[in-house]
Write an enzyme that holds these catalytic residues in place. Structure first.
Site, short mmCIF file in Angstrom:
data_model
loop_
_atom_site.label_atom_id
_atom_site.label_comp_id
_atom_site.label_asym_id
_atom_site.label_seq_id
_atom_site.Cartn_x
_atom_site.Cartn_y
_atom_site.Cartn_z
N PHE A 246 43.54 35.45 38.71
CA PHE A 246 42.77 36.23 37.73
C PHE A 246 41.42 35.57 37.57
O PHE A 246 41.28 34.36 37.78
CB PHE A 246 43.50 36.34 36.37
CG PHE A 246 44.03 35.05 35.82
CD1 PHE A 246 43.19 34.10 35.25
CD2 PHE A 246 45.39 34.77 35.89
CE1 PHE A 246 43.70 32.91 34.75
CE2 PHE A 246 45.90 33.57 35.39
CZ PHE A 246 45.05 32.64 34.82
N THR B 65 54.46 44.99 47.34
CA THR B 65 53.23 45.67 46.87
C THR B 65 52.05 45.36 47.80
O THR B 65 52.11 44.46 48.62
CB THR B 65 52.84 45.16 45.45
OG1 THR B 65 52.52 43.76 45.54
CG2 THR B 65 53.95 45.36 44.44
N GLY C 230 56.14 41.17 49.59
CA GLY C 230 56.13 42.36 50.47
C GLY C 230 56.37 43.67 49.75
O GLY C 230 56.35 44.72 50.39
N TYR D 80 36.98 32.76 50.12
CA TYR D 80 36.46 31.65 49.29
C TYR D 80 37.34 30.40 49.36
O TYR D 80 37.05 29.41 48.71
CB TYR D 80 36.18 32.09 47.85
CG TYR D 80 37.38 32.59 47.06
CD1 TYR D 80 38.44 31.76 46.72
CD2 TYR D 80 37.44 33.91 46.64
CE1 TYR D 80 39.52 32.21 46.00
CE2 TYR D 80 38.51 34.39 45.90
CZ TYR D 80 39.56 33.52 45.59
OH TYR D 80 40.64 33.98 44.88
#
Ligand SMILES: CC/C=C\C/C=C\C/C=C\C/C=C\C=C\C(=O)SCCNC(=O)CCNC(=O)[C@H](O)C(C)(C)COP(=O)(O)OP(=O)(O)OC[C@H]1O[C@@H](n2cnc3c(N)ncnc32)[C@H](O)[C@@H]1OP(=O)(O)O
Ligand SMILES: NC(=O)C1=CN([C@@H]2O[C@H](COP(=O)(O)OP(=O)(O)OC[C@H]3O[C@@H](n4cnc5c(N)ncnc54)[C@H](OP(=O)(O)O)[C@@H]3O)[C@@H](O)[C@H]2O)C=CC1
Length: 331
Positions: A145, A65, A63, A195
């Site tokens: 990533f 960011t 929470g 996805y």
């Protein structure tokens, strides 16, 4: 008369041939319609009535960011007392102070690495002491990533799946058990991704773990309704945050292509997903459980339909294509 018709048909056929060639050579470059984003302006205000979360306690993992921060701000504005939990205490504390000072409602910062079940248990102890058990739990923390799968080390796989799947499971099970013991109902929400449903190359640990989270939440929606617990899932499409974009599009090279395939012509905004998360977590949605809500401006269906690229064919080109199709005889 017949000669005139034949002459027109001949000219049309020549136009058809030359336009078909243009289409083949250059695709649709330069033929796009204007941006449609102006039809879909994002609204930023909190959507629910003020006070919708009065006397509610909400835990938001990650929470401090990005999207988690936006959800915390909206819930706090609507009256919730929030607890935000993640690894970086300094960031959490800064966010907590900023939001509290704007909304007047307390936001607590608790350090917690969700990969560690003991840390999760201690975080819940801390929370019980500060606020009591929560009414709203948002599993939003994640790691990701882009990386070709052949370059992934075992630890890279473990890092992402531990944060996303195990972290969500540890938080959900720890809180679920304590809530059940205290006979307290709650709304659980997991933030996954579009996805999770389709799978996706280059983010395979994230895709696998998010699919696992969806299975976890759908399963618990069926099992723990009897304890007063609801479980729902939001699958966001692309929404600009530093955390996501720095790891998924570090050069910015893919952003335009991403926006071009979104039927609403723009990225989502943190405030928009915060409003949806607030609704799903609120008592206005008390009949909603086991739901998977895709929130992506239409990106998923746009990617899925194999003829959707035809959006870029102009009306003049359509006239030509139609003539070609109608003039086809036999198979
Ligand atoms: C084409 C698309 C174009 C545009 C769209 C753009 C974006 C949005 C669209 C859709 C988004 C959809 C889904 C989004 C899902 C998300 O989850 S976004 C949120 C992302 N936020 C974060 O990831 C924040 C937290 N992340 C982190 O803290 C780190 O990045 C972390 C690596 C996940 C964890 O940090 P930690 O310190 O614990 O780990 P490390 O020790 O640094 O690394 C652990 C192992 O992983 C290996 N590693 C790390 N980075 C990479 C890399 N880039 N490539 C390959 N391997 C990597 C690292 O080497 C370690 O392994 P080891 O060396 O074997 O020990
Ligand atoms: N932005 C987007 O386009 C999309 C985002 N999402 C999902 O939305 C959610 C939020 O992402 P977004 O805001 O964009 O990205 P951020 O990187 O800002 O958010 C991820 C948060 O997870 C926390 N976190 C990471 N690892 C851990 C850990 N081990 N323990 C506890 N907390 C951890 C981070 O805090 P800290 O570093 O302090 O631990 C950070 O606050 C994620 O679930 C993501 O998968 C899904 C689809 C699209």
């Amino acid at each position: 008369m017949a000669a005139r018709v034949l002459g027109r048909a001949g000219r049309l056929a020549a136009v058809v041939r030359s336009s078909a060639l243009q289409l083949r050579l250059h695709g649709s470059a330069g033929l796009r319609f204007g941006s449609q984003a102006s039809f879909f302006p994002p609204l930023g205000d909190a959507m629910l009535p003020s006070g919708s979360f009065n006397n509610h306690v909400a835990l938001i993992t990650g929470g401090g960011t990005g999207l988690g921060r936006a959800m915390t701000a909206t819930l706090s504005q609507l009256g919730a007392q929030c607890i935000i939990a993640s690894r970086k205490l300094d960031i959490l504390q800064r966010t907590a102070e900023e939001i509290s000072s704007q909304t007047g409602n307390k936001v607590h910062a608790v350090q917690c690495d969700v990969r560690d079940p003991q840390a999760v248990s201690q975080c819940v102890d801390q929370m019980e002491a500060l606020t009591g058990l929560p009414d709203v739990i948002i599993n939003n923390a994640a790691g990701n990533f882009v990386c070709p799968s052949e370059r992934l080390s075992p630890n890279a796989w473990k890092t992402i799946t531990d944060i996303v799947l195990n972290g969500t499971a540890f938080v959900t099970l720890e809180l679920g058990k304590r809530l059940i013991q205290n006979q307290k109902g709650a709304s659980f929400l997991a933030i996954t991704t579009i996805y999770a449903e389709s799978g996706s190359g280059f983010v395979v640990p994230s895709a696998s773990a998010k699919a696992g989270v969806e299975a976890l939440y759908k399963s618990l929606a069926a099992e723990w309704g009897r304890y007063g617990h609801r479980f729902n899932i939001i699958q966001p499409g692309p929404i600009r945050t530093k955390g996501a974009f720095s790891r998924l599009d570090p050069t910015g090279a893919f952003e335009k292509a991403t926006i071009d395939r979104i039927p609403t012509g723009r990225l989502g905004t943190p405030a928009e997903i915060a409003n949806l998360a607030a609704y799903v977590s609120s008592n206005y949605a008390s009949w909603m459980s086991g739901a998977v809500i895709r929130f992506d401006g239409g990106e998923y269906v746009s990617l899925a339909g194999e003829f959707n690229e035809l959006r870029s064919v102009t009306p003049d080109q359509w006239k030509i294509l139609e003539v070609m199709i109608r003039n086809t005889k036999g198979s």
